[in-house]
Design a protein around this motif. Sequence first.
Motif, PDB file in Angstrom:
ATOM      1  N   UNK A 232       0.838  -1.199   0.000  1.00  0.00           N
ATOM      2  CA  UNK A 232       0.000   0.000   0.000  1.00  0.00           C
ATOM      3  C   UNK A 232       0.876   1.254   0.000  1.00  0.00           C
ATOM      4  N   UNK A 233       2.153   1.106   0.369  1.00  0.00           N
ATOM      5  CA  UNK A 233       3.070   2.244   0.318  1.00  0.00           C
ATOM      6  C   UNK A 233       3.147   2.813  -1.087  1.00  0.00           C
ATOM      7  N   UNK A 234       3.213   1.924  -2.084  1.00  0.00           N
ATOM      8  CA  UNK A 234       3.247   2.348  -3.482  1.00  0.00           C
ATOM      9  C   UNK A 234       1.980   3.085  -3.861  1.00  0.00           C
ATOM     10  N   UNK A 235       0.868   2.567  -3.376  1.00  0.00           N
ATOM     11  CA  UNK A 235      -0.427   3.188  -3.638  1.00  0.00           C
ATOM     12  C   UNK A 235      -0.423   4.646  -3.166  1.00  0.00           C
ATOM     13  N   UNK A 236       0.067   4.867  -1.940  1.00  0.00           N
ATOM     14  CA  UNK A 236       0.053   6.223  -1.395  1.00  0.00           C
ATOM     15  C   UNK A 236       1.079   7.128  -2.085  1.00  0.00           C
ATOM     16  N   UNK A 237       2.200   6.541  -2.495  1.00  0.00           N
ATOM     17  CA  UNK A 237       3.177   7.325  -3.248  1.00  0.00           C
ATOM     18  C   UNK A 237       2.532   7.879  -4.521  1.00  0.00           C
ATOM     19  N   UNK A 238       1.817   7.001  -5.245  1.00  0.00           N
ATOM     20  CA  UNK A 238       1.165   7.419  -6.492  1.00  0.00           C
ATOM     21  C   UNK A 238       0.117   8.495  -6.203  1.00  0.00           C
ATOM     22  N   UNK A 239      -0.630   8.266  -5.138  1.00  0.00           N
ATOM     23  CA  UNK A 239      -1.668   9.227  -4.754  1.00  0.00           C
ATOM     24  C   UNK A 239      -1.049  10.604  -4.479  1.00  0.00           C
ATOM     25  N   UNK A 240       0.054  10.598  -3.753  1.00  0.00           N
ATOM     26  CA  UNK A 240       0.721  11.863  -3.415  1.00  0.00           C
ATOM     27  C   UNK A 240       1.195  12.593  -4.667  1.00  0.00           C
ATOM     28  N   UNK A 241       1.799  11.835  -5.602  1.00  0.00           N
ATOM     29  CA  UNK A 241       2.294  12.456  -6.836  1.00  0.00           C
ATOM     30  C   UNK A 241       1.125  13.029  -7.638  1.00  0.00           C
ATOM     31  N   UNK A 242       0.007  12.296  -7.689  1.00  0.00           N
ATOM     32  CA  UNK A 242      -1.172  12.791  -8.409  1.00  0.00           C
ATOM     33  C   UNK A 242      -1.682  14.081  -7.788  1.00  0.00           C
ATOM     34  N   UNK A 243      -1.731  14.112  -6.462  1.00  0.00           N
ATOM     35  CA  UNK A 243      -2.211  15.314  -5.783  1.00  0.00           C
ATOM     36  C   UNK A 243      -1.253  16.478  -5.984  1.00  0.00           C
ATOM     37  N   UNK A 244       0.045  16.180  -5.935  1.00  0.00           N
ATOM     38  CA  UNK A 244       1.049  17.223  -6.164  1.00  0.00           C
ATOM     39  C   UNK A 244       0.867  17.813  -7.570  1.00  0.00           C
ATOM     40  N   UNK A 245       0.727  16.921  -8.567  1.00  0.00           N
ATOM     41  CA  UNK A 245       0.544  17.384  -9.942  1.00  0.00           C
ATOM     42  C   UNK A 245      -0.747  18.199 -10.052  1.00  0.00           C
ATOM     43  N   UNK A 246      -1.807  17.725  -9.381  1.00  0.00           N
ATOM     44  CA  UNK A 246      -3.084  18.438  -9.405  1.00  0.00           C
ATOM     45  C   UNK A 246      -2.943  19.831  -8.803  1.00  0.00           C
ATOM     46  N   UNK A 247      -2.207  19.896  -7.707  1.00  0.00           N
ATOM     47  CA  UNK A 247      -2.002  21.170  -7.009  1.00  0.00           C
ATOM     48  C   UNK A 247      -1.246  22.154  -7.907  1.00  0.00           C
ATOM     49  N   UNK A 248      -0.172  21.643  -8.535  1.00  0.00           N
ATOM     50  CA  UNK A 248       0.619  22.491  -9.425  1.00  0.00           C
ATOM     51  C   UNK A 248      -0.237  22.963 -10.600  1.00  0.00           C
ATOM     52  N   UNK A 249      -1.052  22.046 -11.148  1.00  0.00           N
ATOM     53  CA  UNK A 249      -1.958  22.406 -12.248  1.00  0.00           C
ATOM     54  C   UNK A 249      -2.926  23.498 -11.826  1.00  0.00           C
ATOM     55  N   UNK A 250      -3.432  23.367 -10.584  1.00  0.00           N
ATOM     56  CA  UNK A 250      -4.404  24.330 -10.088  1.00  0.00           C
ATOM     57  C   UNK A 250      -3.757  25.703  -9.931  1.00  0.00           C
ATOM     58  N   UNK A 251      -2.526  25.710  -9.406  1.00  0.00           N
ATOM     59  CA  UNK A 251      -1.805  26.977  -9.242  1.00  0.00           C
ATOM     60  C   UNK A 251      -1.588  27.636 -10.604  1.00  0.00           C
ATOM     61  N   UNK A 252      -1.219  26.825 -11.597  1.00  0.00           N
ATOM     62  CA  UNK A 252      -1.018  27.365 -12.949  1.00  0.00           C
ATOM     63  C   UNK A 252      -2.307  28.003 -13.469  1.00  0.00           C
ATOM     64  N   UNK A 253      -3.437  27.311 -13.243  1.00  0.00           N
ATOM     65  CA  UNK A 253      -4.718  27.854 -13.703  1.00  0.00           C
ATOM     66  C   UNK A 253      -5.036  29.159 -12.976  1.00  0.00           C
ATOM     67  N   UNK A 254      -4.781  29.167 -11.665  1.00  0.00           N
ATOM     68  CA  UNK A 254      -5.056  30.380 -10.875  1.00  0.00           C
ATOM     69  C   UNK A 254      -4.209  31.553 -11.348  1.00  0.00           C
ATOM     70  N   UNK A 255      -2.932  31.272 -11.639  1.00  0.00           N
ATOM     71  CA  UNK A 255      -2.042  32.333 -12.115  1.00  0.00           C
ATOM     72  C   UNK A 255      -2.567  32.896 -13.434  1.00  0.00           C
ATOM     73  N   UNK A 256      -2.965  31.972 -14.323  1.00  0.00           N
ATOM     74  CA  UNK A 256      -3.525  32.405 -15.604  1.00  0.00           C
ATOM     75  C   UNK A 256      -4.782  33.244 -15.381  1.00  0.00           C
ATOM     76  N   UNK A 257      -5.620  32.761 -14.482  1.00  0.00           N
ATOM     77  CA  UNK A 257      -6.874  33.426 -14.159  1.00  0.00           C
ATOM     78  C   UNK A 257      -6.605  34.849 -13.642  1.00  0.00           C
ATOM     79  N   UNK A 258      -5.648  34.901 -12.734  1.00  0.00           N
ATOM     80  CA  UNK A 258      -5.300  36.167 -12.099  1.00  0.00           C
ATOM     81  C   UNK A 258      -4.812  37.177 -13.136  1.00  0.00           C
ATOM     82  N   UNK A 259      -3.958  36.675 -14.044  1.00  0.00           N
ATOM     83  CA  UNK A 259      -3.377  37.571 -15.039  1.00  0.00           C
ATOM     84  C   UNK A 259      -4.401  37.958 -16.101  1.00  0.00           C
ATOM     85  N   UNK A 260      -5.176  36.959 -16.584  1.00  0.00           N
ATOM     86  CA  UNK A 260      -6.082  37.238 -17.693  1.00  0.00           C
ATOM     87  C   UNK A 260      -7.395  37.890 -17.236  1.00  0.00           C
TER      88      UNK A 260
END
Length: 273
Positions: A232-260
């Motif tokens: 299950x350690x692998x499972x949580x590692x994958x989950x963490x990476x997915x959430x990290x990527x999601x978070x970074x994606x969200x920040x990128x969208x927010x930055x775009x939103x803020x600027x545009x």
Amino acid sequence: MQEACPNCNTIVSPGQKFCPGCGQKNKLPRITVRVLIKDFLQYIFNAEKGILNLLKGLATRPGHVVTEFAEGKRKKYFNPFSFLAICVAFMVLMNSWIKPYAAISAVPKEYVLDRIPGEETKDIYRLTVKREAQIQGFFNRNMNFGTLITAPFFAFFLWLFFQRRGRNMAETAVAFILLTAFISMVHGVLISPGLAMTRDSNIHSYLTLAAISMESFYYAWGLKKFFGYKTSGGYFKILLVLWLAGLIGMVLILVFYYIYVYHGGASIVLQYL
Ligand SMILES: [Zn+2]
């Protein structure tokens, strides 16, 4: 007697059922209405069987399916891009029918306009409202293409973190696409009606958040075996990476939103909302 394949001219010996050069069936019957109907039914049946196999597999053993696919069992299943296209088309139909997304008004609010002192600031506010509705409308209309854009993004992150697990970026992308296609289908059937019903209430955002979280668990479930994890350690590692990527994606969208959307006028406009 040897004959040439009518498709590619490779010499075919009489015993061979298929051409060794291009794989076309030796001794094809002439095209008649009967042959046409038979071919058509066979095509539909095979496609349906492939899709049902894939859907069933992705629902019960997603890790097994994406791993098998990456390791060469491709004929057993449906082509992942065709599958994705069908799932996305299905989602487009469902969404245009039940309209699960909250609409944002493009009309500036009178009470906000009254609060804003200068005409210049009022114009900034009007433009903000217009662009907000524009973006919201774009995402509502192209939600499904949003899914397509996020696939390479997430696949890249997964590959970045798990490249030592022996999968290359393309394999990771295909695994992610298969899982995404299945999720789109399930989302269209199970989640969208709920989103449509709660369109105008606070539950809408919670439901969206809950759906996204549940989907990340599914991805981790499917990718655990794919990346060769047994614990299950692998499972949580994958989950963490997915959430990290999601978070970074969200920040990128927010930055775009803020600027545009706020086009640098955020600090001016936001205080009057
Ligand atoms: Zn041939």
